[in-house]
Enzyme design. Structure first.
Site, PDB file in Angstrom:
ATOM      1  N   GLU A  62      -8.349  16.564  61.911  1.00  0.00           N
ATOM      2  CA  GLU A  62      -9.524  17.449  61.895  1.00  0.00           C
ATOM      3  C   GLU A  62     -10.744  16.716  62.458  1.00  0.00           C
ATOM      4  O   GLU A  62     -10.737  15.490  62.593  1.00  0.00           O
ATOM      5  CB  GLU A  62      -9.808  17.930  60.476  1.00  0.00           C
ATOM      6  CG  GLU A  62     -10.109  16.809  59.502  1.00  0.00           C
ATOM      7  CD  GLU A  62     -11.051  17.231  58.383  1.00  0.00           C
ATOM      8  OE1 GLU A  62     -12.093  17.834  58.670  1.00  0.00           O
ATOM      9  OE2 GLU A  62     -10.738  16.922  57.221  1.00  0.00           O
ATOM     10  N   LYS A  65     -11.222  15.819  46.077  1.00  0.00           N
ATOM     11  CA  LYS A  65     -12.291  15.087  45.387  1.00  0.00           C
ATOM     12  C   LYS A  65     -12.699  15.803  44.111  1.00  0.00           C
ATOM     13  O   LYS A  65     -12.611  17.026  44.023  1.00  0.00           O
ATOM     14  CB  LYS A  65     -13.535  15.063  46.279  1.00  0.00           C
ATOM     15  CG  LYS A  65     -13.526  13.983  47.297  1.00  0.00           C
ATOM     16  CD  LYS A  65     -14.971  13.664  47.725  1.00  0.00           C
ATOM     17  CE  LYS A  65     -14.937  12.585  48.781  1.00  0.00           C
ATOM     18  NZ  LYS A  65     -14.784  13.147  50.102  1.00  0.00           N
TER      19      LYS A  65
HETATM   20  N1  PSU Z   1     -13.324  16.937  51.508  1.00  0.00           N
HETATM   21  C1  PSU Z   1     -13.425  15.618  51.753  1.00  0.00           C
HETATM   22  N2  PSU Z   1     -13.842  15.214  52.984  1.00  0.00           N
HETATM   23  C2  PSU Z   1     -14.144  16.105  53.983  1.00  0.00           C
HETATM   24  C3  PSU Z   1     -13.996  17.502  53.704  1.00  0.00           C
HETATM   25  C4  PSU Z   1     -13.590  17.864  52.455  1.00  0.00           C
HETATM   26  O1  PSU Z   1     -13.159  14.823  50.881  1.00  0.00           O
HETATM   27  O2  PSU Z   1     -14.510  15.690  55.105  1.00  0.00           O
HETATM   28  C5  PSU Z   1     -14.273  18.507  54.791  1.00  0.00           C
HETATM   29  C6  PSU Z   1     -12.963  19.015  55.400  1.00  0.00           C
HETATM   30  O3  PSU Z   1     -13.158  19.279  56.772  1.00  0.00           O
HETATM   31  C7  PSU Z   1     -12.724  20.322  54.658  1.00  0.00           C
HETATM   32  C8  PSU Z   1     -14.143  20.813  54.512  1.00  0.00           C
HETATM   33  O4  PSU Z   1     -11.909  21.242  55.338  1.00  0.00           O
HETATM   34  O5  PSU Z   1     -14.907  19.664  54.218  1.00  0.00           O
HETATM   35  C9  PSU Z   1     -14.260  21.857  53.433  1.00  0.00           C
HETATM   36  O6  PSU Z   1     -15.525  22.418  53.457  1.00  0.00           O
HETATM   37  P1  PSU Z   1     -15.876  23.652  52.489  1.00  0.00           P
HETATM   38  O7  PSU Z   1     -15.888  23.082  51.106  1.00  0.00           O
HETATM   39  O8  PSU Z   1     -17.214  24.100  52.956  1.00  0.00           O
HETATM   40  O9  PSU Z   1     -14.830  24.674  52.684  1.00  0.00           O
END
Ligand code: PSU
Ligand code: MN
Length: 305
Positions: free
Chosen positions: A26, A160
């Site tokens: 990603e 996390k």
């Molecule tokens: N969790 C992490 N590191 C990250 C992300 C999530 O520990 O870099 C990033 C990933 O790209 C994930 C996104 O798909 O955040 C999720 O964002 P949201 O919570 O806005 O859906």
């Protein structure tokens, strides 16, 4: 593959055409998950780790109005350094493509690209999930439904504790996502090896994951597999430090009124600051570990398929 909005890098297209293992990566982790220059160094390190494991890396992003499958050096640098790089999940893809702007794909949009291109293994750090306080905010990451849809195995270090992990596991079940513990009986919690919550299934080899992938898709079941790969104990961050930083970050987000797509990047940045870079070192170590396991799974799957 004929799709005017999909741009597959020549090396990736060739590997796919020859049934050679490819691993998707990603780009939100590059643009919004880490500061420069660690983000670009990490992107390079991940690609190299995947090559060392015998697979071809394909970083996915939105570039010049196309969903780019396999970024070159200039694209990686743009993602790592440019101001205003979009954060793109499924709902953002149409406008990101139509605007011609540079966009970093989250797990959800990366899954879409990987599935369209025929890449069946994807390595990330941590997935998005059900946020704490969901009863008020309804904030559930688009990663969850996409994991239920895309035929891709995702290797992550779990989720996390900025998230509600028990609810995230429930939402994964509802979406039909097969969750596997890789060499563990419990779901990993990113900076630390365990959330303490049991995983539905444990596997101990790349072959077992490849067999599950083949079984799922041979039956015609769509949807993904989430491989929870714990950070090695000796590289884990201090649990108390991370816990305190997480609580402080959540408090700070609330008081600043941060929500929606800005929430996760805000929390990641706050935790990184609060732990004085310790969390960043752990973050890099765990994605590297995921890349090694992901390459091995892609290799095993290329032999099963
Ligand atoms: N969790 C992490 N590191 C990250 C992300 C999530 O520990 O870099 C990033 C990933 O790209 C994930 C996104 O798909 O955040 C999720 O964002 P949201 O919570 O806005 O859906
Ligand atoms: Mn959200």
């Amino acid at each position: 593959m004929v799709n005017s909005r999909l741009q597959v890098a020549p090396e990736v297209a060739e590997a796919l055409a020859n049934g050679r293992p490819v691993v998707a990566l990603e780009s939100t982790i590059v643009a919004h998950g880490m500061p420069y220059p660690e983000n670009l160094e990490t992107a390079h390190m991940l690609e190299q780790t995947i090559r060392d494991g015998g697979a071809i890396p394909a970083t996915i992003a939105v570039i010049n109005g196309k969903l780019q499958i396999g970024c070159d050096e200039a694209m990686l640098r743009a993602l790592a350094t440019e101001e205003g790089v979009l954060k793109v999940s499924r709902r953002d893809l149409p406008m990101a493509l139509a605007s011609g702007k540079t966009g970093a794909t989250t797990v959800s949009a990366t899954l879409i690209g990987a599935d369209l291109a025929g890449i069946r293994v994807f390595v990330t750090g941590g997935i998005g999930g059900v946020h704490r306080g969901v009863a008020e905010t309804w904030d559930v990451s688009a990663d969850i439904p996409e994991l239920g849809r895309a035929r891709v195995a995702v290797v992550s270090a779990g989720a996390k504790s900025i998230l509600d992990i028990p609810k995230t596991l429930e939402a994964l079940e509802t979406a039909g996502v097969t969750v596997l513990g890789y060499g563990t009986d419990t779901f990993p919690a990113f900076f630390v090896p365990s959330s303490g919550l049991p995983v539905p299934y444990r596997v101990d080899s790349p072959k077992e994951v490849a067999d599950a992938m083949a079984a799922k898709w041979s039956l015609g079941l769509g949807g993904g597999i989430l491989v929870g790969n714990p950070i090695p104990e000796e590289l884990a961050a201090d649990a108390v430090t991370v816990h305190n930083a997480t609580e402080a970050a959540l408090e700070s987000a609330k008081s600043h009124g941060i929500g929606g797509k800005d929430l996760t990047p805000f929390l990641l940045k706050s935790i990184s600051h609060a732990t004085g870079g310790d969390s960043l070192a752990a973050n890099r170590a765990l994605v590297a570990h995921n890349a090694t396991v992901g390459a091995a799974i892609a290799l095993a799957f290329s032999q099963v398929d």
